[in-house]
Design a protein around this motif. Structure first.
Motif, PDB file in Angstrom:
ATOM      1  N   GLU A 399      20.070  -6.517   0.722  1.00 25.20           N
ATOM      2  CA  GLU A 399      21.131  -6.846   1.688  1.00 25.20           C
ATOM      3  C   GLU A 399      22.360  -5.978   1.470  1.00 25.20           C
ATOM      4  O   GLU A 399      23.222  -5.867   2.334  1.00 25.20           O
ATOM      5  CB  GLU A 399      21.510  -8.326   1.534  1.00 25.20           C
ATOM      6  CG  GLU A 399      20.405  -9.283   1.974  1.00 25.20           C
ATOM      7  CD  GLU A 399      20.690 -10.696   1.511  1.00 25.20           C
ATOM      8  OE1 GLU A 399      21.504 -11.372   2.165  1.00 25.20           O
ATOM      9  OE2 GLU A 399      20.105 -11.118   0.491  1.00 25.20           O
ATOM     10  N   ALA A 400      22.469  -5.423   0.276  1.00 26.45           N
ATOM     11  CA  ALA A 400      23.590  -4.515  -0.028  1.00 26.45           C
ATOM     12  C   ALA A 400      23.161  -3.563  -1.133  1.00 26.45           C
ATOM     13  O   ALA A 400      22.275  -3.881  -1.928  1.00 26.45           O
ATOM     14  CB  ALA A 400      24.813  -5.310  -0.486  1.00 26.45           C
ATOM     15  N   ALA A 401      23.800  -2.384  -1.161  1.00 27.16           N
ATOM     16  CA  ALA A 401      23.530  -1.421  -2.233  1.00 27.16           C
ATOM     17  C   ALA A 401      24.832  -1.104  -2.951  1.00 27.16           C
ATOM     18  O   ALA A 401      25.881  -0.954  -2.316  1.00 27.16           O
ATOM     19  CB  ALA A 401      22.941  -0.136  -1.653  1.00 27.16           C
ATOM     20  N   VAL A 402      24.750  -1.028  -4.276  1.00 28.13           N
ATOM     21  CA  VAL A 402      25.925  -0.625  -5.067  1.00 28.13           C
ATOM     22  C   VAL A 402      25.543   0.629  -5.833  1.00 28.13           C
ATOM     23  O   VAL A 402      24.655   0.593  -6.690  1.00 28.13           O
ATOM     24  CB  VAL A 402      26.346  -1.732  -6.059  1.00 28.13           C
ATOM     25  CG1 VAL A 402      27.603  -1.290  -6.808  1.00 28.13           C
ATOM     26  CG2 VAL A 402      26.590  -3.061  -5.346  1.00 28.13           C
ATOM     27  N   ILE A 403      26.211   1.735  -5.511  1.00 25.13           N
ATOM     28  CA  ILE A 403      25.879   2.995  -6.182  1.00 25.13           C
ATOM     29  C   ILE A 403      26.911   3.266  -7.267  1.00 25.13           C
ATOM     30  O   ILE A 403      28.106   3.364  -6.996  1.00 25.13           O
ATOM     31  CB  ILE A 403      25.860   4.168  -5.187  1.00 25.13           C
ATOM     32  CG1 ILE A 403      24.943   3.820  -4.009  1.00 25.13           C
ATOM     33  CG2 ILE A 403      25.407   5.449  -5.868  1.00 25.13           C
ATOM     34  CD1 ILE A 403      24.916   4.865  -2.934  1.00 25.13           C
ATOM     35  N   PHE A 404      26.440   3.353  -8.484  1.00 32.55           N
ATOM     36  CA  PHE A 404      27.314   3.646  -9.625  1.00 32.55           C
ATOM     37  C   PHE A 404      27.332   5.155  -9.808  1.00 32.55           C
ATOM     38  O   PHE A 404      26.427   5.728 -10.414  1.00 32.55           O
ATOM     39  CB  PHE A 404      26.810   2.923 -10.882  1.00 32.55           C
ATOM     40  CG  PHE A 404      26.876   1.422 -10.750  1.00 32.55           C
ATOM     41  CD1 PHE A 404      25.902   0.719 -10.046  1.00 32.55           C
ATOM     42  CD2 PHE A 404      27.928   0.715 -11.304  1.00 32.55           C
ATOM     43  CE1 PHE A 404      25.978  -0.666  -9.893  1.00 32.55           C
ATOM     44  CE2 PHE A 404      28.008  -0.665 -11.173  1.00 32.55           C
ATOM     45  CZ  PHE A 404      27.036  -1.359 -10.456  1.00 32.55           C
ATOM     46  N   ALA A 405      28.363   5.788  -9.241  1.00 33.34           N
ATOM     47  CA  ALA A 405      28.418   7.250  -9.233  1.00 33.34           C
ATOM     48  C   ALA A 405      29.580   7.734 -10.093  1.00 33.34           C
ATOM     49  O   ALA A 405      30.338   6.934 -10.632  1.00 33.34           O
ATOM     50  CB  ALA A 405      28.595   7.730  -7.798  1.00 33.34           C
TER      51      ALA A 405
END
Ligand code: BGC
Length: 751
Positions: A399-405
């Motif tokens: 439902e959501a994406a969290v990109i640790f960049a």
């Protein structure tokens, strides 16, 4: 233990005194056992303790004792919270005390002149007022634990390229208003025990040998009563530096420079009194850390928990299209190696051997429905088709994406500058691809300095963690899921592109010199003066609630330049959750003034905690320095007469409230006649118009202007032209000699 300084000074031999002017090794001063003088230890700094057991190194290569890595300066400054800085200092002081460290080598407070500077992650701000205020909190915290600080790097060390030799070409006004102010503030407000002078040169002179900087400015003008030590290996000519006010050479030169001091005293080149004064200051400094506060062990877990809070208070929510905070339990794809192994500190002398690191995946363990994929290879810079596809698939199914960049270690470090502001290409590609399939995408950034964001429009939310310390993972989960409401504000502008930055054409300089060509216009001062668009402005940061500032009032509408001004403004939490807002006060000239000056400058800020619906009134006191510019000709801070505008709001570009105050000088320097003094200079001087009237009348007549000489009849054009005319040129156009002019002006000329 108390040092008997008089006894020591009397009994130390010349050789012993010279010996005290440099370290025993990388971290210790020399002991003089026969007189009971102990050796004391220094340790990096700034955001943790890097205590090396052996003789060690200054590049962070050898291991140090396990300690707690707090958020780096770039993050902490974004908290805009003096109290938090003091707490950080308090924790650091406790750790230092517990490890028997006398002096902690920090804070590092150089100005962020370019986003490319490799050490920006350690530095605090692009604004000297903010850096000085925040650093003062830190210093009070550390020194409250009977541990000294060493404020560094004094001064103008805003780049790593050729950092040990480059000369910063910078005018006095710029130095005073931008590059020295933070140091001045800390010295005046927090009395640091020591300062570290920088490697570089300023206008050709090594900081270590700069009598103007170390003796005149720091000691005589600001009243500094601590010691100055060199940066590690920064000493050039030891006797010259001793004369200029450098007490301690670090680390040491294997006795070579000590011997030079001895020889110079013996052959009369160095007055022994200079050495004595320096040694007295050194002994006083050593003595400060020898009081009987026992070195007790500290609670590492409690410090780790505090590091998590500090990271949460410092994070800046840059964008949020309503996605954050996430609901616990909704299906979320965590993507990127930094979710599992976060980048939380920078490289070089500040590198901490963390006793524990918490990552977001581990911190989110109790929260259901989280998947993880790396997206790119472990190094953060290498693309991998399979990893990429897996990440995109996970994002799509969630439902959501969290990109640790963020930036990998090799992209920024002490010792070298960046050459661009971009994230690794593979990370930018990954973010774009994920955002394409998942509209609910958050980017969580780990970086020590601004990056470009080619995907800024594509993602729903951006959370800037900077280099958030060893507990960053926990803080990330707190923020993402709303257990902590973001309250940080940027302490630096995020430009749209490198080419927009103020020092772009002058960084990092040519050969041996870098010109600070942009002068006082660094950071937002530049972008505002040039009315440029930026990615995110200085002072900016969002919250999960909303705030309103209102009711700006000033204690007076007219004042003398010796008065202070009380500014009041209210701030209300108009949303549904509790949160913190940073109320910011900026000052600028309200109309065109003679002085070249920034549109507005930060002169007050306070972080306010508010429950939903709660309102508080906050107060700020503005004094002379809030309005003054440094007049290099006069050699003093002056407030040009005129109207000034006080702005209030919550970022340098969101200042909905303003009010004016008129300031007139209490005493004015009378006119100093110089070769290039113009008619305009005289007219602007108090009493100048009246004194000049008979001369102007003659000039007007010569020009064929017969109306009222000072009025409209002069004709706007002639008026402007006349104003630019040097007095000595008048005789070329009118029958008036210099003697007559001097006679007419005699009443307003300086004695
Ligand atoms: C750094 C300082 C540091 C010192 C000791 C130098 O290279 O510039 O900031 O405190 O080393 O490690």
């Amino acid at each position: 233990m108390k040092l008997d300084i008089e006894y020591l000074l009397k009994n130390l031999t010349l050789e012993e005194k010279a010996g005290l002017c440099s370290g025993a090794d990388n971290w210790f001063t020399k002991a003089v056992e026969r007189l009971g003088l102990p050796s004391i230890m220094m340790t990096d700094g700034p955001h943790g303790l890097r205590k090396q057991a052996g003789s060690g190194d200054n590049l962070g290569l050898e291991e140090s004792v396990k300690a707690v890595c707090f958020p780096a300066g770039c993050a902490l400054a974004s908290s805009f919270d003096r109290g938090l800085m003091q707490e950080v200092g308090d924790h650091l002081g406790e750790e230092a005390r517990s490890e028997s460290v006398h002096t902690l080598l920090g804070p590092a407070i150089n100005m962020k002149r370019s986003p490319l500077c490799g050490r920006n992650f350690e530095y605090l701000s692009e604004d000297p007022y903010q850096a000085g205020e925040m650093a003062s909190g830190y210093v009070k915290g550390v020194q409250g634990r009977h541990v000294g600080v060493c404020v560094k790097h004094f001064a103008a060390n805003s780049q790593e390229s050729r950092r040990m030799s480059i000369s910063a070409r910078v005018d006095e006004r710029t130095l005073r208003e931008i590059y020295l102010t933070a140091f001045e503030k800390v010295v005046r407000q927090a009395s640091p025990w020591s300062l570290m002078c920088s490697y570089n040169r300023i206008n050709g002179v090594y900081s270590c040998e700069n009598d103007w900087l170390l003796n005149h400015m720091l000691r005589d003008e600001w009243g500094f009563d601590g010691i100055v030590m060199s940066d590690w290996g920064a000493v050039n000519d030891r006797c010259r530096s001793l004369k200029a006010g450098l007490n301690l050479e670090m680390p040491y030169s294997r006795g070579v420079n000590d011997a030079k001091i001895v020889a110079a005293v013996k052959n009369g080149e160095l007055d022994e009194e200079i050495l004595n004064k320096s040694v007295r200051e050194l002994l006083e400094w050593i003595g400060k850390g020898l009081d009987d506060v026992p070195a007790a062990p500290y609670d590492k877990e409690a410090h780790h928990a505090f590091a998590r809070r500090a990271a949460g208070e410092s994070a800046v929510l840059l964008k949020n299209d309503g996605l954050l905070p996430l609901k616990k339990g909704c299906k979320v794809a965590f993507i990127g190696g930094f979710a599992k192994a976060p980048r939380y500190q920078g490289g070089g002398s500040s590198h901490i051997n963390s006793f524990r690191v918490s990552d977001a995946l581990e911190a989110a363990k109790g929260i259901p429905n989280i998947t993880y994929s790396k997206g790119v290879k472990d190094d953060g810079v290498t693309a991998d088709a399979e990893l990429f596809a897996e990440a995109v698939r996970n994002a799509k199914e969630a439902e959501a994406a969290v990109i640790f960049a963020g930036l990998p270690d090799s992209f920024e470090s002490e010792g070298y500058d960046r050459t661009h502001m971009d994230l690794p290409e593979c990370q930018n590609e990954l973010i774009k691809a994920v955002a394409k399939v998942q509209p609910n995408t958050v980017v969580v950034l780990h970086n020590g300095s601004p990056v470009t964001m080619p995907w800024v429009e594509d993602v729903a939310s951006i959370l800037e963690m900077y280099l958030g310390g060893q507990a960053v993972g926990g803080a990330e989960v707190d923020l993402l899921y709303g257990d902590v409401n973001p309250s940080g504000k940027l302490a630096e502008t995020f430009p749209l592109r490198l080419e927009d930055t103020p020092s772009y054409l002058n960084f990092p300089g040519e050969r041996r010199e870098v010109s600070y060509g942009e002068g006082i216009f660094i950071g937002y001062r530049w972008y505002d003066a040039r009315k440029m668009q930026v990615l995110f402005p200085f002072g900016y940061g969002l919250s999960y609630t909303s705030f309103e500032v209102s009711g700006l009032s000033l204690s007076r509408s007219e004042m003398k330049d010796t008065d202070t001004l009380l500014v009041r403004v209210s701030v209300k939490n108009t949303g549904k959750v509790s949160g913190k807002e940073v109320v910011q006060i900026y000052v600028g000239a309200a109309e065109d003034s003679d002085a070249v000056r920034p549109v507005r400058e930060l002169k007050g800020f306070v972080k306010v905690a508010l429950e939903p619906g709660e309102e508080k009134t906050v107060e700020f006191t503005l004094d002379k320095r809030s309005f003054a510019v440094f007049d290099s000709e006069e050699g003093e801070w002056v407030i040009p007469d005129g109207n000034y505008r006080i702005y209030a709001g919550n970022s340098s570009r969101n200042l909905p409230l303003s009010a004016d105050v008129k300031i007139t000088g209490a005493q004015k320097a009378a006119l100093v006649l110089q070769e290039f003094t113009t008619i305009g200079d005289v007219l602007r001087c108090p009493g100048g118009k009246e004194a000049m009237e008979p001369i102007i009348a003659k000039v007007a007549k010569a020009f064929g202007v017969h109306d009222d000489a000072l009025g409209d009849g002069f004709g706007k054009m002639v008026d402007r032209m006349m104003q630019e005319m040097p007095l000595h040129s008048i005789c070329s156009f009118a029958p008036v000699g210099m003697d007559e002019i001097k006679q007419a002006l005699s009443g307003i000329l300086q004695e």
